[in-house]
Design an enzyme around this catalytic site. Structure first.
Site, short mmCIF file in Angstrom:
data_model
loop_
_atom_site.label_atom_id
_atom_site.label_comp_id
_atom_site.label_asym_id
_atom_site.label_seq_id
_atom_site.Cartn_x
_atom_site.Cartn_y
_atom_site.Cartn_z
N LYS A 1 0.76 -0.63 -1.70
CA LYS A 1 0.54 -0.37 -0.28
C LYS A 1 -0.36 0.83 -0.06
O LYS A 1 -1.34 0.77 0.69
CB LYS A 1 1.90 -0.14 0.40
CG LYS A 1 1.82 0.08 1.91
CD LYS A 1 1.37 -1.17 2.62
CE LYS A 1 1.40 -1.03 4.12
NZ LYS A 1 0.81 -2.20 4.79
N GLU B 1 -4.86 -12.04 -1.10
CA GLU B 1 -3.99 -11.01 -1.64
C GLU B 1 -2.54 -11.45 -1.74
O GLU B 1 -1.80 -10.92 -2.56
CB GLU B 1 -4.11 -9.70 -0.84
CG GLU B 1 -3.66 -9.73 0.59
CD GLU B 1 -3.95 -8.41 1.31
OE1 GLU B 1 -4.21 -7.40 0.64
OE2 GLU B 1 -3.93 -8.40 2.55
N GLU C 1 -11.30 -10.47 7.13
CA GLU C 1 -9.89 -10.13 7.10
C GLU C 1 -9.03 -11.36 6.79
O GLU C 1 -8.06 -11.27 6.03
CB GLU C 1 -9.46 -9.50 8.43
CG GLU C 1 -7.99 -9.16 8.53
CD GLU C 1 -7.50 -8.16 7.50
OE1 GLU C 1 -6.26 -8.00 7.38
OE2 GLU C 1 -8.33 -7.54 6.80
N ARG D 1 5.09 0.05 -2.29
CA ARG D 1 3.99 0.81 -2.86
C ARG D 1 3.48 0.19 -4.15
O ARG D 1 2.42 0.56 -4.64
CB ARG D 1 4.42 2.26 -3.11
CG ARG D 1 4.75 3.01 -1.84
CD ARG D 1 5.30 4.39 -2.13
NE ARG D 1 4.29 5.27 -2.67
CZ ARG D 1 3.46 6.01 -1.95
NH1 ARG D 1 3.51 5.95 -0.63
NH2 ARG D 1 2.58 6.80 -2.52
N HIS E 1 -28.38 -20.16 2.33
CA HIS E 1 -29.02 -19.29 1.36
C HIS E 1 -28.21 -19.22 0.06
O HIS E 1 -28.15 -18.17 -0.59
CB HIS E 1 -29.20 -17.89 1.95
CG HIS E 1 -30.10 -17.88 3.14
ND1 HIS E 1 -31.47 -17.88 3.07
CD2 HIS E 1 -29.81 -17.90 4.48
CE1 HIS E 1 -31.99 -17.89 4.28
NE2 HIS E 1 -31.00 -17.90 5.16
N ASN F 1 3.21 10.93 -9.50
CA ASN F 1 2.28 9.98 -8.88
C ASN F 1 0.88 10.54 -9.02
O ASN F 1 0.67 11.74 -8.81
CB ASN F 1 2.57 9.80 -7.39
CG ASN F 1 3.86 9.05 -7.14
OD1 ASN F 1 4.49 8.55 -8.06
ND2 ASN F 1 4.25 8.97 -5.88
N GLY F 2 -0.10 9.68 -9.32
CA GLY F 2 -1.48 10.13 -9.43
C GLY F 2 -2.02 9.89 -10.83
O GLY F 2 -1.46 9.14 -11.64
N TRP G 1 3.69 2.46 -11.21
CA TRP G 1 2.63 1.45 -11.19
C TRP G 1 1.68 1.81 -12.32
O TRP G 1 1.06 2.87 -12.30
CB TRP G 1 1.90 1.47 -9.84
CG TRP G 1 1.07 0.28 -9.54
CD1 TRP G 1 1.49 -0.93 -9.05
CD2 TRP G 1 -0.36 0.17 -9.66
NE1 TRP G 1 0.42 -1.76 -8.87
CE2 TRP G 1 -0.72 -1.12 -9.23
CE3 TRP G 1 -1.36 1.05 -10.10
CZ2 TRP G 1 -2.04 -1.56 -9.22
CZ3 TRP G 1 -2.67 0.60 -10.10
CH2 TRP G 1 -3.01 -0.68 -9.65
N CYS H 1 3.05 3.90 -6.91
CA CYS H 1 4.20 4.63 -7.43
C CYS H 1 5.01 5.23 -6.28
O CYS H 1 4.53 5.39 -5.16
CB CYS H 1 3.80 5.74 -8.39
SG CYS H 1 2.78 5.22 -9.78
N LYS I 1 -6.53 -11.55 3.57
CA LYS I 1 -5.10 -11.78 3.75
C LYS I 1 -4.64 -12.95 2.88
O LYS I 1 -3.58 -12.88 2.25
CB LYS I 1 -4.80 -12.07 5.22
CG LYS I 1 -3.46 -11.66 5.72
CD LYS I 1 -3.14 -10.20 5.48
CE LYS I 1 -4.22 -9.27 5.98
NZ LYS I 1 -4.24 -7.97 5.32
#
Length: 608
Positions: free
Chosen positions: A603, A488, A481, A27, A504, A101-102, A75, A2, A485
């Site tokens: 973000k 996402e 990483e 964001r 295994h 926000n939150g 969001w 948000c 990348k």
């Protein structure tokens, strides 16, 4: 997650708010809205979808003529993305407007309380309870109403609030969600993050937990929960507005990939003076460094992968045992923190909710905490005992690139610095490592010149459904990483495995034509990695090899090979990550995806 922007001043508010919100799109959001004070009324406009829908509805804000307002990109948490659930939310009389926000954790019980007292809810959100609570407690004094709401609400929040009968004033408050205040010639701003207002001012105040802001066009006042006015120190941001623009690149992610040589240089260079690493910002004496018995490294997402890679380097150089934790799990395992330990928390924004919670947990147990962050004055920077800034500049793309690289560089500096003080490496080795740290930016730049081959290969595998990354030791850390990348931003299922674990169980997933990316930069593990790559190739995998110049035998095994310059083995991840970033980027481009704003991601993850 948000974004909030608020403005009061001498210019038309809505265009400024929309412009600010556009700088917060990274964001993550699914709807947007504005509340503008216009002709002694609060005019609210909301839209589902991208910000351009709101822009079209308001003629880029020009259709709303007030000089005071608040804006929001939502969001979805409580309630599906819709116009009805978009912010701002208002009381029944539309005299109070709120953006949030939150997450309000006790919203259900508050909603039931309000409904029993005659309040009707129009949305599915937790935020609407705040608007109605403000209405219930408001009797002419905004501060009184806000502090009463703060006493009733549990959870995390950053709020921007307008009261119709206090024209020209914007109120704000925060608890565990970021909020800044900007002072500009044309008026004053609130925002979730610096890029939203960087075009208008570099002079900001960082709002602490449980602080309230009251501002008009000319003045800014801060209060505590007892409504006592408090003094705050202004910070001048060194970033420029152009740093948060694409500057001719098609996407922010590509721009930020290309900014990595400079970002790493800016992180390393100020800490190396006359061939020596100088790290006064750690706030630790040499004796305190020698007394460290254990290091705990904590992060989320890519920051966690930095920790995974840094552990190999720190343990090898300093001989201090290092434990790595996901921030979201750290508190819940009831950690045992050894005496004389150092906790290192890593976050680009400095506002990651789980990482902040882990920081507080570590401090409550008596540990010393070092924060590695990119944003000056962020929550982690303020709450950690000491802070090491990465100087990456603003990172806009949701998928981190330069923040990862600068965090890794910061960990290298700490490792080599500690090793020298603890005398766990010879003096000659120390100076060799320092010299190689200085060479990293140039070598990263060299890799960027190979982008055409990587783009060609990415196009070849853009339709893949599954891709696997394998590595050993430090190369396993970079595999994690590389896999993140890719998944996402391309939405391709991808996994990273320690190559020694293939037998295994994992090797049963290898089928004919599936792409496996084998990373082999570590000299001591190179032959073992080749054996693992041969194993998957014999089962039909198509192999991409990633190794250092000179290891040309890789071409006997891999179908396609990418080379990076030779460096000290401890620093290889800084080079190996670049081709993996480019590969993920070009795969996503070939699939026609929104690289900078991947679906469902944000973000700054400011809720748990």
């Amino acid at each position: 997650m948000c974004g909030i922007v608020g403005y009061t001043g001498y210019e038309q508010a809505a265009p400024l708010l929309i412009d600010g919100l556009s700088k917060l799109e990274y964001r993550g959001y699914d709807s947007a809205g504005l509340a503008i004070e216009e002709k002694e009324k609060l005019e609210v406009v909301r839209a589902k979808g991208r910000l351009r829908v709101l822009e079209e509805m308001t003629d880029n804000g020009r259709a709303l003529h007030g000089f005071c307002g608040i804006g929001h990109t939502r969001w979805a948490t409580h309630g599906v993305p819709s116009v009805g659930n978009a912010h701002p939310h208002c009381n029944a009389k539309k005299t109070i407007a709120v953006v949030h926000n939150g997450i309000i954790e006790n919203y259900q019980s508050l909603k039931e309380y309000l409904e029993k007292n005659g309040y009707h809810f129009e949305s599915e959100t937790d935020t609407e309870v705040i608007a109605h609570l403000l209405d219930r407690y408001y009797s002419g004094d905004p501060l009184e109403a806000i502090t009463k709401v703060m006493a009733r609400v549990t959870g995390s929040y950053a709020l921007g609030i307008l009261f119709q009968d206090h024209p020209g004033k914007v109120f704000a408050v925060r608890k565990d969600s970021p909020m800044i205040v900007g002072s500009a010639e044309q008026g004053n701003f609130i925002a979730s993050d610096i890029p939203a207002i960087l075009k208008y001012t570099k002079n900001v105040y960082f709002v602490n937990n449980m602080e309230i802001v009251c501002m008009d066009a000319d003045t800014i006042h801060f209060y505590n929960v007892d409504k006592e006015e408090i003094e705050k120190e202004m910070t001048t941001i060194s970033w420029n507005a152009e740093a948060a623009e694409k500057d001719g690149y098609e996407h922010f992610m590509l721009k930020e990939i290309y900014e990595q040589p400079k970002a790493v240089q800016d992180t390393i260079s100020p800490r190396i003076k006359e061939g020596e690493i100088v790290m006064e910002e750690l706030g630790m004496s040499e004796e305190e460094i020698r007394q460290i018995r254990r290091i705990y490294m904590i992060g989320c997402g890519s920051a966690y992968h930095v920790c995974m890679s840094a552990r190999y380097v720190m343990e090898a150089l300093t001989r201090i045992p290092v434990e790595v934790d996901l921030a979201s799990e750290f508190r819940y395992r009831d950690p045992i923190l050894e005496e004389d330990s150092l906790v290192i928390v890593i976050s680009q924004s400095g506002e990651t909710a789980d990482t902040i919670a882990a920081l507080k947990e570590a401090k409550s147990r008596g540990a010393r905490v070092l924060g590695i962050v990119n944003v000056v004055g962020s929550s982690i920077a303020r709450e950690a005992d000491n802070v090491l800034y990465t100087w990456a500049g603003p990172e806009i793309s949701v998928a981190t690139t330069k923040a990862y690289s600068t965090q890794l560089a910061a960990c290298y500096l700490i490792s080599v610095y500690f090793a020298k003080i603890r005398q766990t490496i010879k003096e000659e080795k120390y100076y060799d490592l320092v010299e190689e740290l200085k060479n990293l930016p140039e070598k990263i730049q060299q890799i960027l010149g190979d982008k055409e081959r990587i783009q060609w290969f990415a196009n070849k595998f853009a339709s893949s459904k599954d891709i696997f990354f394998i590595g050993r030791g430090l190369d396993y850390g970079i595999s994690l990483e590389g896999s993140l990348k890719l998944k996402e931003i391309s939405y391709i299922h991808s996994e990273a495995y320690a190559a020694g674990e293939l037998k295994h169980g994992t090797i049963s997933l290898i089928e004919k034509g599936i792409l496996v990316i084998g990373i082999a930069t570590q000299p001591d593990l190179y032959d073992k990695m080749i054996s693992n790559m041969v194993e998957v190739k014999s089962r039909g995998a198509y192999l991409m090899g990633l190794t250092c110049y000179g290891n040309y035998s890789m071409e006997d095994t891999a179908n396609f090979t990418v080379y990076v310059p030779k460096t000290e083995k401890y620093f290889a991840n800084s080079l190996a990550v670049i081709p993996l970033q480019l590969f993920a980027y070009y795969v996503a481009i070939a699939r026609g995806l929104d690289v900078d704003k991947p679906r469902n991601l944000a973000k700054s993850v400011t809720v748990e």
